[in-house]
Design an enzyme around this catalytic site. Structure first.
Site, mmCIF file in Angstrom:
data_model
loop_
_atom_site.group_PDB
_atom_site.id
_atom_site.type_symbol
_atom_site.label_atom_id
_atom_site.label_comp_id
_atom_site.label_asym_id
_atom_site.label_seq_id
_atom_site.Cartn_x
_atom_site.Cartn_y
_atom_site.Cartn_z
ATOM 1 N N CYS A 28 21.055 39.015 40.165
ATOM 2 C CA CYS A 28 21.031 39.801 41.121
ATOM 3 C C CYS A 28 20.002 41.098 40.941
ATOM 4 O O CYS A 28 19.367 41.284 41.737
ATOM 5 C CB CYS A 28 22.047 40.357 41.672
ATOM 6 S SG CYS A 28 23.479 39.149 42.189
ATOM 7 N N HIS A 84 20.303 45.523 46.955
ATOM 8 C CA HIS A 84 20.611 44.001 46.871
ATOM 9 C C HIS A 84 21.952 43.618 47.636
ATOM 10 O O HIS A 84 22.644 44.285 47.599
ATOM 11 C CB HIS A 84 21.035 43.821 45.316
ATOM 12 C CG HIS A 84 21.757 42.404 45.378
ATOM 13 N ND1 HIS A 84 21.206 41.356 45.686
ATOM 14 C CD2 HIS A 84 23.097 42.026 44.595
ATOM 15 C CE1 HIS A 84 22.127 40.408 45.342
ATOM 16 N NE2 HIS A 84 23.176 40.946 44.748
ATOM 17 N N ASN A 120 24.437 36.112 50.176
ATOM 18 C CA ASN A 120 23.697 36.861 49.114
ATOM 19 C C ASN A 120 22.908 35.852 48.498
ATOM 20 O O ASN A 120 23.357 34.891 47.877
ATOM 21 C CB ASN A 120 24.962 37.211 48.030
ATOM 22 C CG ASN A 120 24.687 37.910 46.604
ATOM 23 O OD1 ASN A 120 23.378 37.781 46.193
ATOM 24 N ND2 ASN A 120 25.666 38.439 46.227
HETATM 25 O O1 UT7 Z 1 25.721 39.662 43.959
HETATM 26 C C1 UT7 Z 1 26.472 39.812 42.663
HETATM 27 C C2 UT7 Z 1 27.261 40.828 42.617
HETATM 28 N N1 UT7 Z 1 28.555 40.455 43.384
HETATM 29 C C3 UT7 Z 1 29.416 41.139 44.077
HETATM 30 O O2 UT7 Z 1 29.010 42.244 44.111
HETATM 31 C C4 UT7 Z 1 30.503 40.555 44.599
HETATM 32 C C5 UT7 Z 1 31.541 41.612 44.452
HETATM 33 N N2 UT7 Z 1 32.829 41.251 44.948
HETATM 34 C C6 UT7 Z 1 33.110 40.859 46.263
HETATM 35 O O3 UT7 Z 1 32.287 40.868 47.156
HETATM 36 C C7 UT7 Z 1 34.495 40.868 46.827
HETATM 37 O O4 UT7 Z 1 35.571 40.961 45.653
HETATM 38 C C8 UT7 Z 1 34.711 39.119 47.366
HETATM 39 C C9 UT7 Z 1 34.000 39.122 49.109
HETATM 40 C C10 UT7 Z 1 34.216 38.150 46.604
HETATM 41 C C11 UT7 Z 1 36.296 38.726 47.362
HETATM 42 O O5 UT7 Z 1 36.882 39.897 48.486
HETATM 43 P P1 UT7 Z 1 38.022 40.637 47.870
HETATM 44 O O6 UT7 Z 1 38.420 41.479 49.210
HETATM 45 O O7 UT7 Z 1 38.032 41.024 46.686
HETATM 46 O O8 UT7 Z 1 39.303 39.353 48.040
HETATM 47 P P2 UT7 Z 1 40.070 38.630 46.799
HETATM 48 O O9 UT7 Z 1 39.216 38.141 45.698
HETATM 49 O O10 UT7 Z 1 41.202 39.994 46.137
HETATM 50 O O11 UT7 Z 1 41.060 37.869 47.463
HETATM 51 C C12 UT7 Z 1 41.959 37.935 48.562
HETATM 52 C C13 UT7 Z 1 42.681 36.911 49.227
HETATM 53 C C14 UT7 Z 1 43.288 35.943 47.943
HETATM 54 O O12 UT7 Z 1 44.343 35.323 48.496
HETATM 55 P P3 UT7 Z 1 46.047 35.899 48.106
HETATM 56 O O13 UT7 Z 1 45.824 35.822 46.540
HETATM 57 O O14 UT7 Z 1 45.733 37.413 48.522
HETATM 58 O O15 UT7 Z 1 46.776 35.150 48.981
HETATM 59 C C15 UT7 Z 1 42.000 34.956 47.920
HETATM 60 O O16 UT7 Z 1 42.899 33.587 47.632
HETATM 61 O O17 UT7 Z 1 41.594 36.086 49.812
HETATM 62 C C16 UT7 Z 1 41.739 34.589 49.659
HETATM 63 N N3 UT7 Z 1 40.411 34.047 49.554
HETATM 64 C C17 UT7 Z 1 40.003 33.538 50.663
HETATM 65 N N4 UT7 Z 1 40.370 33.428 51.716
HETATM 66 C C18 UT7 Z 1 39.739 32.788 52.801
HETATM 67 C C19 UT7 Z 1 39.412 34.205 48.644
HETATM 68 N N5 UT7 Z 1 38.404 33.644 49.179
HETATM 69 C C20 UT7 Z 1 38.402 33.268 50.302
HETATM 70 C C21 UT7 Z 1 37.721 32.470 51.373
HETATM 71 N N6 UT7 Z 1 38.402 32.288 52.418
HETATM 72 N N7 UT7 Z 1 36.529 32.197 51.184
#
Ligand code: UT7
Length: 335
Positions: free
Chosen positions: A115, A262, A292
């Site tokens: 990135c 980014h 992204n």
């Molecule tokens: O570009 C390079 C740098 N990258 C970044 O900066 C990305 C940084 N991270 C993020 O943007 C976020 O952490 C994400 C968008 C990837 C994820 O968001 P989050 O709010 O951190 O969600 P999480 O990973 O804590 O997941 C929350 C819940 C989980 O379910 P439980 O365990 O709470 O039941 C996941 O299994 O959401 C679930 N989940 C989804 N649900 C529906 C994860 N992905 C999905 C999905 N659709 N696509």
């Protein structure tokens, strides 16, 4: 010493639009979750047979940037190509661009900084221009994510975020002392390399091993991301490296005319915007349309902002990136 300026910008994204609803037909996800957590409404994916690849998209973006710089391929002294998704494991995309654009035997350099790839590439280009070694450098950021994502529920936390596309900039020698790239600031922290990574095929996980093990979980040839850990580091590093750039030039946040972060996650951009108390019209986001696109995200956003007349002569433009490595960086530009 010379100064370098951006003399031309271009971008290309595949025509194929993939909405959140489209993804929900392939995996257990939904539009509400994706929009709420990331801001993304749709992204572009290469369609099999449409002729696109990482290098092909890079060439399409590069041709637009060259035309806008009012230069031809013969004016370019160096190609710098940033991607995490090259057409081939080796060689990288730079030499493919040199071939596809039928350029003379100019050097082609590949940058592997995910990135942060575009900001790193811009910094390298800036040094070559400043020393007087080169006059015009073609910098490309391009990604074909869709071909390598796990499009099942297992991969949903990663796959819904990333999109395909390319952006390019021509960096040219300038005699102006107070216009152009004022400074660039680069960092890395390899202790967190595995928190956002794709482990195989690589010399750590080579093909025979992958075939033999064929694990059901944590398949190393799909990207892995520890989302929350990456998020927490991103917001800190974005702010740090923007501040570093401003301080190096005796500037403050109130001097920023346009911040191009980014496009990692809309919530990250909004967090950074709040920290620097920037009005909505001083931050450009297009993750809603493209997801992204990693090394391509800044040059695509920069080109769109410029095309929309949101960047004017004399403006202070700040580019900032954070991503896998971890790597991060900023560029402070007086337009
Ligand atoms: O570009 C390079 C740098 N990258 C970044 O900066 C990305 C940084 N991270 C993020 O943007 C976020 O952490 C994400 C968008 C990837 C994820 O968001 P989050 O709010 O951190 O969600 P999480 O990973 O804590 O997941 C929350 C819940 C989980 O379910 P439980 O365990 O709470 O039941 C996941 O299994 O959401 C679930 N989940 C989804 N649900 C529906 C994860 N992905 C999905 C999905 N659709 N696509």
């Amino acid at each position: 010493m010379y100064t370098s300026k951006i003399s031309g910008l271009g971008y290309y994204v595949p025509e194929n639009i993939v909405t959140n609803d489209d993804l929900s037909k392939m995996m257990d996800t939904n539009d509400e979750w994706i929009q709420e957590r990331t801001g993304i409404k749709e992204r572009r994916h290469i369609k099999k047979g449409d002729g696109n690849s990482t290098s092909v998209m890079g060439v399409k973006a590069a041709k637009i940037a060259l035309e806008r710089a009012k230069l031809t391929k013969n004016d370019i002294d160096l190609i710098i190509f940033a991607t995490l998704s090259p057409d081939m494991y080796f060689p990288g995309g730079g030499v493919r661009v040199q071939d596809m654009m039928d350029m003379s035997t100019i050097p082609a350099l590949d940058v592997r900084n995910q990135c942060s790839g575009f900001v790193y590439s811009l910094s390298v280009a800036d040094q070559f221009i400043k020393t007087g070694m080169y006059k015009n450098i073609l910098v490309i950021g391009s990604e074909n994510h869709s071909g390598g994502l796990d499009m099942t529920t297992r991969g949903r936390a990663v796959s819904v975020i990333f999109g395909d596309g390319a952006g390019a900039a021509v960096i040219s020698r300038s005699e102006s002392k107070d216009r152009g790239i004022l400074s660039t600031h680069l960092h890395s922290e390899g202790a967190h390399a595995k928190e956002l990574s794709l482990e195989g095929p690589s010399t750590e996980h080579w093909v025979p091993e992958l075939i033999e093990e064929n694990p059901k979980e944590n398949i190393p040839y799909f990207p892995y991301m520890n989302g929350q850990f990456v998020f927490k580091n991103a917001v800190v590093r974005f702010s740090e490296v923007i501040n570093e750039g401003l301080q190096a030039n005796n500037l403050s946040a109130t001097d920023i005319d346009m911040l191009i972060p980014h496009q990692a996650n809309l919530r990250i951009s909004q967090f950074v915007q709040k920290q620097f108390k920037l009005q909505d019209d001083k931050v450009y986001n297009n993750i809603q349309k493209y997801g992204n696109t990693t090394a391509a995200s800044i040059p695509i956003a920069l080109t769109e902002a410029w095309e929309e007349g949101k960047i004017k002569e004399g403006d202070l433009v700040v580019l900032a990136a954070f991503g896998s490595g971890f790597t991060w960086g900023s560029a402070i530009i007086r337009w």
